[in-house]
Design an enzyme around this catalytic site. Structure first.
Site, PDB file in Angstrom:
ATOM      1  CE  LYS A 128      -4.337   0.676  -0.051  1.00 48.25           C
ATOM      2  NZ  LYS A 128      -5.417  -0.109  -0.469  1.00 48.25           N
ATOM      3  CG  ASP A 155      -7.429   2.953  -0.856  1.00 50.09           C
ATOM      4  OD1 ASP A 155      -7.544   1.770  -0.936  1.00 50.09           O
ATOM      5  OD2 ASP A 155      -7.619   3.772  -0.173  1.00 50.09           O
ATOM      6  N   GLY A 214     -18.280   7.691  -2.977  1.00 48.50           N
ATOM      7  CA  GLY A 214     -17.112   7.554  -4.160  1.00 48.50           C
ATOM      8  C   GLY A 214     -17.461   6.432  -4.899  1.00 48.50           C
ATOM      9  CG  ASN A 215     -14.604   3.518  -8.020  1.00 54.13           C
ATOM     10  OD1 ASN A 215     -14.298   2.643  -7.602  1.00 54.13           O
ATOM     11  ND2 ASN A 215     -15.128   3.813  -9.237  1.00 54.13           N
ATOM     12  CD1 TRP A 270     -21.952   5.235  -9.405  1.00 49.61           C
ATOM     13  CD2 TRP A 270     -20.192   4.053 -10.068  1.00 49.61           C
ATOM     14  NE1 TRP A 270     -21.983   4.935 -10.784  1.00 49.61           N
ATOM     15  CE2 TRP A 270     -20.778   4.329 -11.255  1.00 49.61           C
ATOM     16  CE3 TRP A 270     -18.955   3.176 -10.010  1.00 49.61           C
ATOM     17  CZ2 TRP A 270     -20.592   3.437 -12.217  1.00 49.61           C
ATOM     18  CZ3 TRP A 270     -18.611   2.508 -10.958  1.00 49.61           C
ATOM     19  CH2 TRP A 270     -19.423   2.736 -12.424  1.00 49.61           C
TER      20      TRP A 270
HETATM   21  O1  2IT Z   1      -8.015  -1.854  -1.064  1.00 53.62           O
HETATM   22  C1  2IT Z   1      -7.890  -2.466  -2.150  1.00 53.62           C
HETATM   23  O2  2IT Z   1      -7.926  -3.517  -2.364  1.00 53.62           O
HETATM   24  C2  2IT Z   1      -7.633  -1.536  -3.224  1.00 53.62           C
HETATM   25  N1  2IT Z   1      -7.534  -0.067  -3.018  1.00 53.62           N
HETATM   26  C3  2IT Z   1      -7.324  -1.819  -4.678  1.00 53.62           C
HETATM   27  C4  2IT Z   1      -6.006  -2.295  -4.778  1.00 53.62           C
HETATM   28  C5  2IT Z   1      -5.664  -2.660  -6.282  1.00 53.62           C
HETATM   29  O3  2IT Z   1      -4.536  -2.969  -6.498  1.00 53.62           O
HETATM   30  O4  2IT Z   1      -6.611  -2.584  -7.032  1.00 53.62           O
END
Ligand code: 2IT
Length: 445
Positions: free
Chosen positions: A124, A164, A237-238, A241
């Site tokens: 991350k 994210d 958000g995404n 949605w």
């Molecule tokens: O928390 C998650 O799984 C994401 N933000 C997506 C991470 C990704 O590599 O698509």
């Protein structure tokens, strides 16, 4: 293994990293029994090795705002574990981001990615930069400065970031363009790309869609279905949605969404026009949900409150960590909630989770419920490697199968003697066993 001893050591060393400690504690509690049946894990100090990230990059991100003033943010990439595949996980750009946030998210991501059945390790990254109120040009300059530092440490077979909170297709575009220029290559180094430059169909919808597919499996085991159920979603958000779109498509009624300013109660339920409006609202970058009630006057805006006070059958936290606490959980239980599916990462506090499990509610954690997002990212990596694209139907089918597999793993490892499925235990044990075996089999490295 004594969970207490390991936690004491971590607490002494990382006393201020509250979210990281919370995430580790939850996993260690779940796996204690099964871990103690594997002395080979203890001998190889598997836990001690898995709870620490492989490495952390921390760097300065200097950029210039539209007034010509220099701004300085902090950037991070936490490469947590790559035993089962390249590091994989999103970037979060939000003023609340600290190293603790990204360590917790990287830790969770490692087990989530293991659950997906795809070959992806966990990572991350992000920054305390907030896109709210920034112009496109400012966001571009920030993204370029961020990638200038990070591009050496990522790559399509090394570490594949994505979006994210605060990082959507616009930010991925700016970062991808800059990476391509610096690295002189056009490879699938980031996921969530645009459709004409290596992106995958269904990636924007995948987290929410996957979450609803997971809910369907949870309900089906009880002889229930999402059709005609009342759903409360947090966030706009995404992820919110995608969840609202799929839940509505399957015949549920979504009566609430929320923002940092409060929540929207729309008694008649969201329809397609209202769901599309969520995208517009997000794109305005003001991070407030209130304008929804100006656009659709039949909806009520409740300022400063969380939507968990509404009576509903299904609650889907889709915003941010620890957004649903013990009081919220109590209110949902009192109002007869059937299912709580955490779509945000660690959306519920430990006290809320404990209550749902004690009350034998259908409750599942983020690392299982929201794994659809990173799964379609994994499918984007496959398509990039093949230099071929799958159709929307092909990807949706694969996503459905992955969510079904994750659900089955949770049931397999989470089944309790009274027949209740503890999805927290199930997800943690299934994810952990896969990573632990991979680490053990590959020796000390
Ligand atoms: O928390 C998650 O799984 C994401 N933000 C997506 C991470 C990704 O590599 O698509």
């Amino acid at each position: 293994m004594k969970v207490k001893e390991i936690m004491n050591r971590l607490e002494a060393r990382y006393a201020h990293e509250r979210e990281y400690l919370q995430a580790v504690h939850e996993v260690l509690e779940s796996i204690e029994d099964i871990y103690n049946q594997h002395p080979e894990f203890e001998k190889a100090k598997i836990i001690e090795r898995i709870v620490e990230p492989d490495r952390i990059f921390t760097f300065k991100v200097p950029w210039q705002d539209d007034r010509g003033e220099i701004q300085i943010n902090t950037g991070y990439r936490v490469q947590f574990n790559n035993a089962i595949g390249p590091y994989k996980g999103g970037f979060r750009f939000h003023s609340s981001v600290t190293l603790s946030t990204l360590k917790f998210l990287g830790f969770e991501q490692t087990f989530k990615n293991a659950l997906t059945t795809l070959p992806m390790g966990g990572a991350k990254g992000g920054s305390d930069f907030n896109t709210r109120g920034k112009s496109d040009a400012e966001v571009m300059r920030f993204c370029q400065a961020f990638i200038t530092e990070l591009w050496r440490h990522i790559g399509p077979d090394t570490d594949v970031p994505a979006g994210d909170i605060g990082v959507g297709s616009r930010e991925i575009g700016y970062m991808y363009g800059w990476y391509r220029k610096l690295a002189r290559e056009n490879t699938g180094v980031l996921t969530g790309k645009g459709m004409t430059w290596g992106g995958s169909l269904i990636r924007p919808e995948a987290t929410g869609f996957g979450g609803v597919y997971f809910v369907e499996h949870m309900l089906q085991r009880q002889g229930l279905s999402i059709k005609d159920k009342t759903v409360v979603v947090s966030g706009f958000g995404n992820v919110a949605w995608g969840a609202a779109l799929k839940a509505t498509e399957l015949g549920a009624k979504v009566i609430a969404i929320s923002g940092p300013d409060g929540y929207i109660y729309d008694k008649s339920g969201l329809d397609r026009a209202k769901i599309d409006y969520m995208l517009y609202l997000r794109a305005t970058c003001n991070d407030v949900v209130q304008p929804y009630s100006d656009e659709f006057p039949e909806a009520v805006f409740v300022a400063g409150k969380k939507p968990w006070e509404l009576k509903c059958d299904i609650a889907m936290p889709c915003a941010i960590q620890n957004e649903l606490d013990a009081d919220d959980a109590q209110r949902l239980v009192d109002n007869g909630v059937i299912c709580v599916a955490e779509v945000s990462n660690m959306g519920c506090t430990p006290e809320a989770v404990e209550l749902f499990i004690r009350k034998r509610k259908l409750y599942a954690p983020g690392k299982a419920v929201n794994a659809g997002g990173v799964s379609v990212s994994g499918l984007e990596m496959s398509q990039n490697a093949m230099k071929l694209n799958w159709t929307r139907e092909e990807i949706d089918e694969k996503l459905k199968l992955i969510m079904q597999n994750i659900h089955e793993s949770c049931v397999q490892y989470g089944m309790q003697t009274d027949g209740y499925v503890d999805y927290v235990k199930g997800a943690n044990i299934a994810g952990f066993m896969k990573v632990a075996r991979a680490v053990l089999e590959q020796g000390l490295c």
